[in-house]
Scaffold this motif. Structure first.
Motif, PDB file in Angstrom:
ATOM      1  N   SER A 201      19.438 -62.858 -25.354  1.00 20.54           N
ATOM      2  CA  SER A 201      19.859 -64.186 -26.330  1.00 20.54           C
ATOM      3  C   SER A 201      20.293 -64.086 -27.538  1.00 20.54           C
ATOM      4  O   SER A 201      20.692 -63.004 -26.980  1.00 20.54           O
ATOM      5  N   PRO A 202      20.258 -64.878 -28.197  1.00 17.51           N
ATOM      6  CA  PRO A 202      21.550 -65.317 -29.372  1.00 17.51           C
ATOM      7  C   PRO A 202      21.050 -64.237 -30.549  1.00 17.51           C
ATOM      8  O   PRO A 202      20.388 -65.067 -31.503  1.00 17.51           O
ATOM      9  N   VAL A 203      20.342 -63.042 -30.282  1.00 13.85           N
ATOM     10  CA  VAL A 203      19.942 -62.695 -31.875  1.00 13.85           C
ATOM     11  C   VAL A 203      20.437 -60.701 -31.167  1.00 13.85           C
ATOM     12  O   VAL A 203      20.914 -60.357 -30.318  1.00 13.85           O
ATOM     13  N   GLN A 204      20.553 -60.115 -32.540  1.00 15.16           N
ATOM     14  CA  GLN A 204      21.274 -58.774 -32.688  1.00 15.16           C
ATOM     15  C   GLN A 204      20.485 -57.532 -31.718  1.00 15.16           C
ATOM     16  O   GLN A 204      18.962 -57.549 -32.917  1.00 15.16           O
ATOM     17  N   ARG A 205      20.401 -57.308 -31.246  1.00 10.23           N
ATOM     18  CA  ARG A 205      19.812 -55.843 -30.288  1.00 10.23           C
ATOM     19  C   ARG A 205      20.012 -54.640 -30.596  1.00 10.23           C
ATOM     20  O   ARG A 205      21.452 -54.377 -29.856  1.00 10.23           O
ATOM     21  N   LYS A 206      19.708 -53.110 -30.843  1.00 14.39           N
ATOM     22  CA  LYS A 206      20.323 -52.053 -30.790  1.00 14.39           C
ATOM     23  C   LYS A 206      20.188 -51.202 -29.779  1.00 14.39           C
ATOM     24  O   LYS A 206      18.324 -51.524 -29.331  1.00 14.39           O
ATOM     25  N   GLY A 207      21.414 -50.630 -29.366  1.00 14.99           N
ATOM     26  CA  GLY A 207      20.493 -49.926 -28.394  1.00 14.99           C
ATOM     27  C   GLY A 207      20.418 -50.659 -26.856  1.00 14.99           C
ATOM     28  O   GLY A 207      20.587 -51.564 -26.809  1.00 14.99           O
ATOM     29  N   VAL A 208      20.340 -49.796 -25.713  1.00  6.58           N
ATOM     30  CA  VAL A 208      19.901 -50.018 -24.478  1.00  6.58           C
ATOM     31  C   VAL A 208      18.203 -49.413 -24.108  1.00  6.58           C
ATOM     32  O   VAL A 208      18.381 -48.217 -23.884  1.00  6.58           O
ATOM     33  N   ASN A 209      18.060 -51.007 -23.460  1.00  4.22           N
ATOM     34  CA  ASN A 209      16.814 -50.002 -23.118  1.00  4.22           C
ATOM     35  C   ASN A 209      16.936 -48.623 -21.317  1.00  4.22           C
ATOM     36  O   ASN A 209      17.688 -49.853 -20.726  1.00  4.22           O
ATOM     37  N   ASN A 210      15.490 -47.825 -21.467  1.00  2.45           N
ATOM     38  CA  ASN A 210      16.268 -47.304 -20.603  1.00  2.45           C
ATOM     39  C   ASN A 210      15.818 -47.599 -19.398  1.00  2.45           C
ATOM     40  O   ASN A 210      15.845 -47.545 -18.166  1.00  2.45           O
ATOM     41  N   ASP A 211      14.601 -48.522 -19.593  1.00  2.00           N
ATOM     42  CA  ASP A 211      14.076 -49.043 -18.132  1.00  2.00           C
ATOM     43  C   ASP A 211      15.661 -50.238 -17.406  1.00  2.00           C
ATOM     44  O   ASP A 211      15.190 -50.050 -16.106  1.00  2.00           O
ATOM     45  N   LEU A 212      16.361 -50.574 -18.197  1.00  2.00           N
ATOM     46  CA  LEU A 212      17.610 -51.645 -18.206  1.00  2.00           C
ATOM     47  C   LEU A 212      18.708 -50.996 -16.860  1.00  2.00           C
ATOM     48  O   LEU A 212      18.379 -51.878 -15.237  1.00  2.00           O
ATOM     49  N   LYS A 213      18.999 -49.880 -17.424  1.00  2.00           N
ATOM     50  CA  LYS A 213      19.249 -48.889 -16.301  1.00  2.00           C
ATOM     51  C   LYS A 213      18.974 -48.837 -15.003  1.00  2.00           C
ATOM     52  O   LYS A 213      19.598 -48.505 -14.528  1.00  2.00           O
ATOM     53  N   SER A 214      17.925 -47.650 -15.057  1.00  2.00           N
ATOM     54  CA  SER A 214      16.759 -47.424 -13.446  1.00  2.00           C
ATOM     55  C   SER A 214      17.001 -48.426 -12.734  1.00  2.00           C
ATOM     56  O   SER A 214      16.704 -48.081 -11.616  1.00  2.00           O
ATOM     57  N   SER A 215      16.622 -49.535 -13.375  1.00  2.00           N
ATOM     58  CA  SER A 215      16.027 -50.876 -12.772  1.00  2.00           C
ATOM     59  C   SER A 215      17.332 -51.700 -11.936  1.00  2.00           C
ATOM     60  O   SER A 215      17.324 -51.143 -10.787  1.00  2.00           O
ATOM     61  N   VAL A 216      18.707 -51.337 -12.867  1.00  2.00           N
ATOM     62  CA  VAL A 216      19.804 -51.714 -12.384  1.00  2.00           C
ATOM     63  C   VAL A 216      19.888 -50.686 -10.869  1.00  2.00           C
ATOM     64  O   VAL A 216      20.452 -50.753 -10.203  1.00  2.00           O
ATOM     65  N   GLN A 217      20.103 -49.304 -11.813  1.00  2.00           N
ATOM     66  CA  GLN A 217      20.199 -48.757 -10.486  1.00  2.00           C
ATOM     67  C   GLN A 217      19.778 -48.142  -8.990  1.00  2.00           C
ATOM     68  O   GLN A 217      19.839 -48.155  -7.944  1.00  2.00           O
ATOM     69  N   ALA A 218      18.360 -48.866  -9.662  1.00  2.00           N
ATOM     70  CA  ALA A 218      16.904 -48.798  -8.049  1.00  2.00           C
ATOM     71  C   ALA A 218      17.425 -50.416  -7.350  1.00  2.00           C
ATOM     72  O   ALA A 218      17.557 -50.422  -5.698  1.00  2.00           O
TER      73      ALA A 218
END
Length: 309
Positions: A185-202
């Motif tokens: 989305s065209p907004v600023q967010r800080k950090g990366v959600n841990n759920d994202l990495k684990s989901s891509v790893q899955a």
């Protein structure tokens, strides 16, 4: 006559600076630079270290996209059970809003799309998490009804007749809905959600039997004018993709990375697509002459075909 003009215009368009490099490659217009083009270097490095990450730096119009596309072809031909994807990042998000996690969520979306509908059940929850974090989602939650405080004990004292005391003493709640913006989305967010990495790893683990090697070639960031955002992607996204066992190439402009921000080792490197010096460099001069000779032959063939038709 019109057909001949259309054909001639197509030949001319292949040599325009804004022409699609993939079309040039498809029609046989690619001329390798020297005995060791960058595409060979890219393909070789990823073949030796499949989970490595690399930068390809050079000016706009220097031929980086062409070399990356050629590298993708060479990887597919030389490595079995490989999934290699060329990604124009500008088609997925606004470069002015780049943030950590952008490349990871793009990888997740593309891996999800590569899984057949019949095979998605095993990783359905991971795909939902990735799509939610990519595009944003609505969150519902309960809050205390503001009017409850106005109907407290003070209201009881002022009331002569209270038909239902319980209605005054039982807390009342209302449901509110917020929209949380996603990484793309065209907004600023800080950090990366841990759920994202684990989901891509899955998803990567799910595809392991089908694809032993997975490579992503990220293009389009040579137009990014924010060095800190570029370095954030290098330090965060490429590192995490490598930890997942996914190799990558990131294309950028030479001004985006300066100093000691990128320390080369066996798992990462910097490759350069330099401007051509046809006066002092023999390889560059030979390359330029090969291009000129190819153009002359092509136009001669086109002109002969035109005159004989």
């Amino acid at each position: 006559m019109e057909n001949r003009l259309d054909f001639f215009r197509q030949q001319m368009a292949a040599f325009e600076g804004s022409a699609d490099p993939s079309n040039a490659i498809t029609h046989g217009y690619y001329v390798p630079l020297g005995t060791m083009p960058v595409s060979d270097n890219i393909a070789g490095r990823l073949a030796l270290r499949p989970a490595s990450s690399h930068l390809l730096l050079g000016g706009i119009g220097s031929g980086k996209t062409t070399e990356v596309l050629m590298a993708a072809e060479k990887i597919e031909k030389s490595i079995k059970k490989v999934h290699v994807r060329y990604v124009d990042v500008t088609l997925h998000t606004d470069l002015t809003k780049m943030k950590n996690g952008t490349l990871i969520v793009i990888v997740g979306l593309l891996l999800a799309n590569s899984i057949s509908n019949d095979d998605q059940e095993a990783v359905e929850s991971s795909i939902k998490v990735i799509r939610k974090l990519a595009h944003g989602y609505h969150r519902e939650y309960e809050v205390l009804d503001p009017s409850f405080e106005l109907r407290g004990l003070g209201g009881l004292r002022q009331s002569l007749i209270v038909p239902d005391i319980a209605s005054y003493l039982t807390p009342k709640t209302i449901t509110k809905t917020d929209h949380l913006d996603g990484i793309l989305s065209p907004v600023q967010r800080k950090g990366v959600n841990n759920d994202l990495k684990s989901s891509v790893q899955a998803l990567r683990n799910h595809l392991r039997n089908q694809y032993e090697y997975i490579f992503f070639l990220f293009d389009g960031l040579d137009r990014l004018d924010n060095p800190s955002a570029f370095y954030g992607l290098v330090e965060n996204d490429l590192r995490q993709l490598s930890e997942m066992g996914i190799g990558s190439i990131l294309v950028g402009n030479t001004h985006l990375l300066t100093g000691d921000q990128w320390i080369e080792d066996d798992s990462k490197s910097i490759l350069y697509q330099y401007s051509l010096d046809v006066e002092k460099n023999h390889d560059h001069k030979d390359f330029f002459m090969n291009v000129i000779n190819w153009i002359v032959r092509s136009f001669h063939s086109t002109l002969t075909l035109w005159l004989n038709s």
